[in-house]
Design a protein around this motif. Structure first.
Motif, mmCIF file in Angstrom:
data_model
loop_
_atom_site.group_PDB
_atom_site.id
_atom_site.type_symbol
_atom_site.label_atom_id
_atom_site.label_comp_id
_atom_site.label_asym_id
_atom_site.label_seq_id
_atom_site.Cartn_x
_atom_site.Cartn_y
_atom_site.Cartn_z
ATOM 1 N N LEU A 8 -4.624 -15.992 24.837
ATOM 2 C CA LEU A 8 -6.079 -16.110 24.825
ATOM 3 C C LEU A 8 -6.624 -15.677 23.467
ATOM 4 N N ALA A 9 -6.135 -14.561 22.940
ATOM 5 C CA ALA A 9 -6.595 -14.075 21.633
ATOM 6 C C ALA A 9 -6.346 -15.125 20.553
ATOM 7 N N GLU A 10 -5.200 -15.751 20.582
ATOM 8 C CA GLU A 10 -4.883 -16.781 19.586
ATOM 9 C C GLU A 10 -5.824 -17.983 19.728
ATOM 10 N N ARG A 11 -6.145 -18.389 20.980
ATOM 11 C CA ARG A 11 -7.071 -19.512 21.186
ATOM 12 C C ARG A 11 -8.479 -19.150 20.727
ATOM 13 N N VAL A 12 -8.917 -17.926 21.062
ATOM 14 C CA VAL A 12 -10.252 -17.472 20.649
ATOM 15 C C VAL A 12 -10.357 -17.513 19.125
ATOM 16 N N LEU A 13 -9.343 -17.013 18.453
ATOM 17 C CA LEU A 13 -9.377 -16.985 16.992
ATOM 18 C C LEU A 13 -9.239 -18.386 16.394
ATOM 19 N N ALA A 14 -8.435 -19.237 17.014
ATOM 20 C CA ALA A 14 -8.272 -20.602 16.491
ATOM 21 C C ALA A 14 -9.589 -21.362 16.549
ATOM 22 N N ILE A 15 -10.350 -21.154 17.604
ATOM 23 C CA ILE A 15 -11.627 -21.850 17.740
ATOM 24 C C ILE A 15 -12.727 -21.161 16.943
ATOM 25 N N GLY A 16 -12.730 -19.828 16.925
ATOM 26 C CA GLY A 16 -13.834 -19.092 16.331
ATOM 27 C C GLY A 16 -13.721 -18.755 14.861
ATOM 28 N N ASP A 31 -14.461 -14.261 2.844
ATOM 29 C CA ASP A 31 -13.864 -15.579 2.628
ATOM 30 C C ASP A 31 -13.704 -16.348 3.933
ATOM 31 N N PHE A 32 -13.653 -15.621 5.054
ATOM 32 C CA PHE A 32 -13.577 -16.237 6.374
ATOM 33 C C PHE A 32 -14.235 -15.291 7.362
ATOM 34 N N TYR A 33 -14.651 -15.823 8.502
ATOM 35 C CA TYR A 33 -15.396 -15.024 9.470
ATOM 36 C C TYR A 33 -15.163 -15.558 10.871
ATOM 37 N N PHE A 34 -15.636 -14.795 11.847
ATOM 38 C CA PHE A 34 -15.514 -15.163 13.243
ATOM 39 C C PHE A 34 -16.865 -15.669 13.733
ATOM 40 N N ASP A 35 -16.913 -16.926 14.183
ATOM 41 C CA ASP A 35 -18.139 -17.537 14.697
ATOM 42 C C ASP A 35 -18.065 -17.535 16.226
ATOM 43 N N VAL A 39 -16.925 -20.037 20.351
ATOM 44 C CA VAL A 39 -16.208 -19.607 21.558
ATOM 45 C C VAL A 39 -17.140 -19.678 22.759
ATOM 46 N N ALA A 40 -18.362 -19.175 22.605
ATOM 47 C CA ALA A 40 -19.318 -19.152 23.710
ATOM 48 C C ALA A 40 -19.724 -20.556 24.149
ATOM 49 N N ALA A 41 -19.653 -21.523 23.242
ATOM 50 C CA ALA A 41 -20.064 -22.890 23.558
ATOM 51 C C ALA A 41 -18.997 -23.679 24.315
ATOM 52 N N ASP A 42 -17.803 -23.127 24.440
ATOM 53 C CA ASP A 42 -16.714 -23.772 25.167
ATOM 54 C C ASP A 42 -16.677 -23.156 26.571
ATOM 55 N N PRO A 43 -17.150 -23.870 27.597
ATOM 56 C CA PRO A 43 -17.282 -23.270 28.932
ATOM 57 C C PRO A 43 -15.994 -22.647 29.475
ATOM 58 N N ALA A 172 -1.587 -7.262 17.089
ATOM 59 C CA ALA A 172 -0.588 -8.257 16.680
ATOM 60 C C ALA A 172 -1.217 -9.612 16.375
ATOM 61 N N VAL A 173 -2.488 -9.802 16.723
ATOM 62 C CA VAL A 173 -3.143 -11.084 16.501
ATOM 63 C C VAL A 173 -4.402 -10.848 15.664
ATOM 64 N N PRO A 174 -4.260 -10.571 14.366
ATOM 65 C CA PRO A 174 -5.435 -10.288 13.538
ATOM 66 C C PRO A 174 -6.195 -11.549 13.161
ATOM 67 N N LEU A 175 -7.457 -11.353 12.810
ATOM 68 C CA LEU A 175 -8.279 -12.432 12.276
ATOM 69 C C LEU A 175 -7.730 -12.809 10.903
ATOM 70 N N ARG A 176 -7.529 -14.081 10.681
ATOM 71 C CA ARG A 176 -7.011 -14.549 9.393
ATOM 72 C C ARG A 176 -7.639 -15.913 9.086
ATOM 73 N N PRO A 177 -7.610 -16.317 7.836
ATOM 74 C CA PRO A 177 -8.241 -17.612 7.484
ATOM 75 C C PRO A 177 -7.673 -18.747 8.313
ATOM 76 N N ARG A 178 -8.516 -19.694 8.616
ATOM 77 C CA ARG A 178 -8.104 -20.882 9.338
ATOM 78 C C ARG A 178 -7.304 -21.779 8.405
ATOM 79 N N GLN A 179 -6.211 -22.296 8.921
ATOM 80 C CA GLN A 179 -5.397 -23.227 8.126
ATOM 81 C C GLN A 179 -6.103 -24.558 8.068
ATOM 82 N N ARG A 180 -6.120 -25.152 6.904
ATOM 83 C CA ARG A 180 -6.811 -26.432 6.748
ATOM 84 C C ARG A 180 -5.872 -27.581 6.927
#
Length: 180
Positions: A8-16, A31-35, A39-43, A172-180
């Motif tokens: 779940l943490a990985e999915r939250v971070l991948a989307i957010g 350089d990157f952030y959590f939106d 996450v809230a817009a995905d029911p 173990a699942v830190p926030l990191r830049p999204r891969q492009r």
């Protein structure tokens, strides 16, 4: 962290997680952030996140309080998952209408779990806890989707407020830049 929570943490971070730049209230640029709104817009993801936050609740919580604005959808998801009533805490009282800072009127003496999207410094939790205490309640814990590194946990623990998150950036699942 269980494999279910890690997934779940990985999915939250991948989307957010969004690539920056993003300007913090302090003026610092990331350089990157959590939106959290993504996450809230995905029911389905919002419901799963609400259930994960609900599992972090300590015993004997009476009210779930969402912090303006990012914490509101997650608090409502926790409320829906647990059946506990919700309250909403503004940063400042509205200067019109009922002029309340705490909406939903939690009963005096209620043990409150505050919910926010991201805990970084602990400042917003402190403001909300003060408002909740002034409303006659007992804010005992702060939950967040994401806890960023810093001194927020120590600050809040010093005020008698426990802190927990679905994603702890020290985990173990830190926030990191999204891969492009």
């Amino acid at each position: 962290m269980t494999s279910e929570v890690t997934a779940l943490a990985e999915r939250v971070l991948a989307i957010g997680t969004m690539n920056g730049p993003y300007v913090l209230p302090t003026g610092r640029i990331l350089d990157f952030y959590f939106d959290e709104y993504r996450v809230a817009a995905d029911p389905a993801l919002l419901a799963e996140t609400g259930q994960a936050l609900a599992r972090l609740l300590p015993p004997r919580i009476d009210v779930i309080a969402g912090l303006e604005l990012g914490g509101v959808p997650f608090a409502l998801a926790v409320s829906a998952a647990t059946g506990l009533p919700a309250a909403l805490v503004r940063k400042v009282a509205k200067p019109y209408g009922a002029r309340l800072q705490v909406e939903g009127r939690p009963p005096p003496g209620a043990r409150v779990a505050m919910v926010d999207d991201v805990i970084r410094s602990g400042r917003q939790i402190t403001v909300a806890a003060t408002a909740l205490r002034q409303a006659g309640t007992d804010p005992v814990t702060a939950l967040a989707v994401l806890i960023r590194p810093g001194n927020a946990k120590a600050l809040l623990n010093g005020q008698g407020i426990a802190v927990a998150g679905v994603v702890d950036d020290d985990s173990a699942v830190p926030l990191r830049p999204r891969q492009r």
